[in-house]
Design a protein around this motif. Structure first.
Motif, mmCIF file in Angstrom:
data_model
loop_
_atom_site.group_PDB
_atom_site.id
_atom_site.type_symbol
_atom_site.label_atom_id
_atom_site.label_comp_id
_atom_site.label_asym_id
_atom_site.label_seq_id
_atom_site.Cartn_x
_atom_site.Cartn_y
_atom_site.Cartn_z
ATOM 1 N N ALA A 107 0.846 -1.201 0.000
ATOM 2 C CA ALA A 107 0.000 0.000 0.000
ATOM 3 C C ALA A 107 0.879 1.247 0.000
ATOM 4 O O ALA A 107 0.563 2.238 -0.665
ATOM 5 N N LYS A 111 0.634 4.162 -2.774
ATOM 6 C CA LYS A 111 0.336 5.547 -2.389
ATOM 7 C C LYS A 111 1.448 6.497 -2.825
ATOM 8 O O LYS A 111 1.184 7.613 -3.262
ATOM 9 N N GLN A 112 2.692 6.052 -2.710
ATOM 10 C CA GLN A 112 3.835 6.860 -3.152
ATOM 11 C C GLN A 112 3.753 7.118 -4.654
ATOM 12 O O GLN A 112 3.959 8.230 -5.115
ATOM 13 N N ALA A 115 -0.039 9.155 -5.209
ATOM 14 C CA ALA A 115 -0.257 10.439 -4.532
ATOM 15 C C ALA A 115 1.043 11.183 -4.217
ATOM 16 O O ALA A 115 1.010 12.330 -3.790
ATOM 17 N N LYS A 119 1.968 7.839 2.932
ATOM 18 C CA LYS A 119 0.964 7.737 3.987
ATOM 19 C C LYS A 119 -0.312 8.493 3.613
ATOM 20 O O LYS A 119 -1.079 8.898 4.488
ATOM 21 N N ALA A 120 -0.542 8.647 2.306
ATOM 22 C CA ALA A 120 -1.741 9.332 1.828
ATOM 23 C C ALA A 120 -2.982 8.575 2.285
ATOM 24 O O ALA A 120 -2.978 7.349 2.395
ATOM 25 N N LYS A 122 -7.181 7.493 2.064
ATOM 26 C CA LYS A 122 -8.053 6.942 1.009
ATOM 27 C C LYS A 122 -8.582 8.042 0.095
ATOM 28 O O LYS A 122 -8.624 7.883 -1.124
ATOM 29 N N GLU A 124 -7.285 10.945 -0.602
ATOM 30 C CA GLU A 124 -6.217 11.466 -1.466
ATOM 31 C C GLU A 124 -5.945 10.511 -2.623
ATOM 32 O O GLU A 124 -5.739 10.947 -3.758
ATOM 33 N N VAL A 125 -5.941 9.216 -2.347
ATOM 34 C CA VAL A 125 -5.732 8.222 -3.407
ATOM 35 C C VAL A 125 -6.879 8.299 -4.416
ATOM 36 O O VAL A 125 -6.648 8.314 -5.632
ATOM 37 N N ASP A 145 -8.162 1.973 -4.973
ATOM 38 C CA ASP A 145 -6.921 1.286 -4.591
ATOM 39 C C ASP A 145 -6.483 0.310 -5.684
ATOM 40 O O ASP A 145 -5.295 0.210 -6.002
ATOM 41 N N GLY A 148 -5.136 2.259 -8.447
ATOM 42 C CA GLY A 148 -3.827 2.750 -8.011
ATOM 43 C C GLY A 148 -2.747 1.694 -8.168
ATOM 44 O O GLY A 148 -1.614 1.994 -8.569
#
Length: 183
Positions: A107, A111-112, A115, A119-120, A122, A124-125, A145, A148
């Motif tokens: 995850a 996210k990296q 976003a 540590k973004a 949900k 933000e994703v 997700d 993503g």
């Protein structure tokens, strides 16, 4: 044009997302969820079969060339972790049995990549997936997700493959049985 299927595994809700990749251009194809909430919570085999059948249907309908799935880590509740691991295993086994090459990302990595911050949240994703794929609205959390993960694979997959070929990053057999089981 490569087509990537992203899978965000979950025992109650598994998200899926499909994108096409042409160079750096990403195009949304489909997304959604496979749910098992209509089944008895104690009927694990039936719930895993729903995941299997759902992924088979997605594969047949959208014909992806590869897949990306989230690596699940231990959380505070050991029972929930075990159940999630079984759902992930069912999803992973289904993808492999369908002949899809499968990449795995955490995850944090997803996210990296999506976003720009590991540590973004949900929301933000969801917003970044909407922007990256030029969607008219926000996708659901599980579908976002999964999309993503597909985006992460589109960005990192080729680079990871080149690194794996250039260095010996293949799975090592140290600590594993080389000759099978011992008695």
């Amino acid at each position: 044009m490569p087509r990537i299927l992203g899978i965000d595994p979950g025992l109650q809700t598994t998200g899926f997302g499909v994108i096409d990749v042409a160079g750096h251009q990403l195009t949304y194809v489909a997304s959604g969820t496979i749910t098992t909430t209509h089944l008895d919570r104690g009927d694990l085999p039936a719930r895993l079969k729903v995941l299997y059948d759902g992924i088979c249907e997605v594969r047949k309908r959208y014909e992806p060339d590869s897949a990306a799935i989230e690596i699940v880590f231990v959380n505070a509740n050991p029972q929930a972790t075990l159940l999630l691991g079984q759902a992930r295993g069912a999803c992973l086994t289904t993808l492999v049995s369908l002949g899809l090459p499968v990449a795995e990302y955490t995850a944090l990595q997803m996210k990296q990549a999506v976003a720009g911050y590991g540590k973004a949240g949900k929301a933000e994703v969801q917003e970044m997936v909407r922007r990256l794929l030029q969607l008219p609205g926000l996708p659901g959390k599980d579908a976002a997700d999964a999309l993503g993960l597909a985006i992460t694979h589109a960005h990192a997959g080729a680079s990871m493959a080149r690194i794996a070929q250039a260095t010996s990053t293949a799975r090592r057999t140290t600590g594993m049985y080389r000759g099978g089981r011992t008695h």
